[in-house]
Scaffold this active site. Sequence first.
Site, PDB file in Angstrom:
ATOM      1  N   GLU A  67       0.824  -1.213   0.000  1.00 54.08           N
ATOM      2  CA  GLU A  67       0.000   0.000   0.000  1.00 54.08           C
ATOM      3  C   GLU A  67       0.858   1.263   0.000  1.00 54.08           C
ATOM      4  OE1 GLU A  67      -2.097  -2.782   3.064  1.00 54.08           O
ATOM      5  OE2 GLU A  67      -0.106  -2.589   2.144  1.00 54.08           O
ATOM      6  N   CYS A  95      -2.611  -2.980   7.496  1.00 49.67           N
ATOM      7  CA  CYS A  95      -2.223  -2.893   8.894  1.00 49.67           C
ATOM      8  C   CYS A  95      -2.433  -1.454   9.381  1.00 49.67           C
ATOM      9  CB  CYS A  95      -0.753  -3.289   9.053  1.00 49.67           C
ATOM     10  SG  CYS A  95       0.397  -2.121   8.279  1.00 49.67           S
TER      11      CYS A  95
END
Length: 200
Positions: A67, A95
């Site tokens: 990401e 996360c």
Amino acid sequence: MAVAAATADEERDQRDQALMRLALDQARNAWVLGEVPVGALVVRDGVVIATGFNQPIGSADPTAHAEIRALRAAAQVLGNYRLNECTLVVTLEPCAMCAGAIQHARIAQLVYGAADPKTGACGSVVDLFAEEKLNHHAQVRGGVMAADCAQVLADFFAERRDRGRVGAKPATTAGTPAPERPRPPADPGDPGDVEEITLE
């Protein structure tokens, strides 16, 4: 009205699945390099403007999650760290670090595949996108091609159990450096190498 809504849902499902397949391609790039196979891409107006895959081991960078790499590349492409008209698609639930970056980038929509029961920050462990005190809330859609995304991870770790510990450094003899790994393919997360992909 109901028919129109159903048609819109089907179109969204088809679009998100097509994008997730592209993200899975990025995940496989990570696998080739011995990294945990997670892939991501950033989309604006139906066009993929940036991609990224997990590479914390190879880059010696604990922040080099798929990401983050995709967000950095997209910001370079657009010349702006605010990506408020963009969608981030990723094969694994982000996360806390990546969720924070998504919020700072003002991503409009997050689409993810498999849930992460150990570090997921979209509801599996904590839900940062539901925290009212935070000043930005992306729309979140999880579970897109979840079984496919989870299977890639399961297959990777099964292979690693046969070969040895993930991230283990090659053995060396005294005074002899370990042989270099083959050079990775051109990094699709580099904005200079990104081709625009338009979904029909």
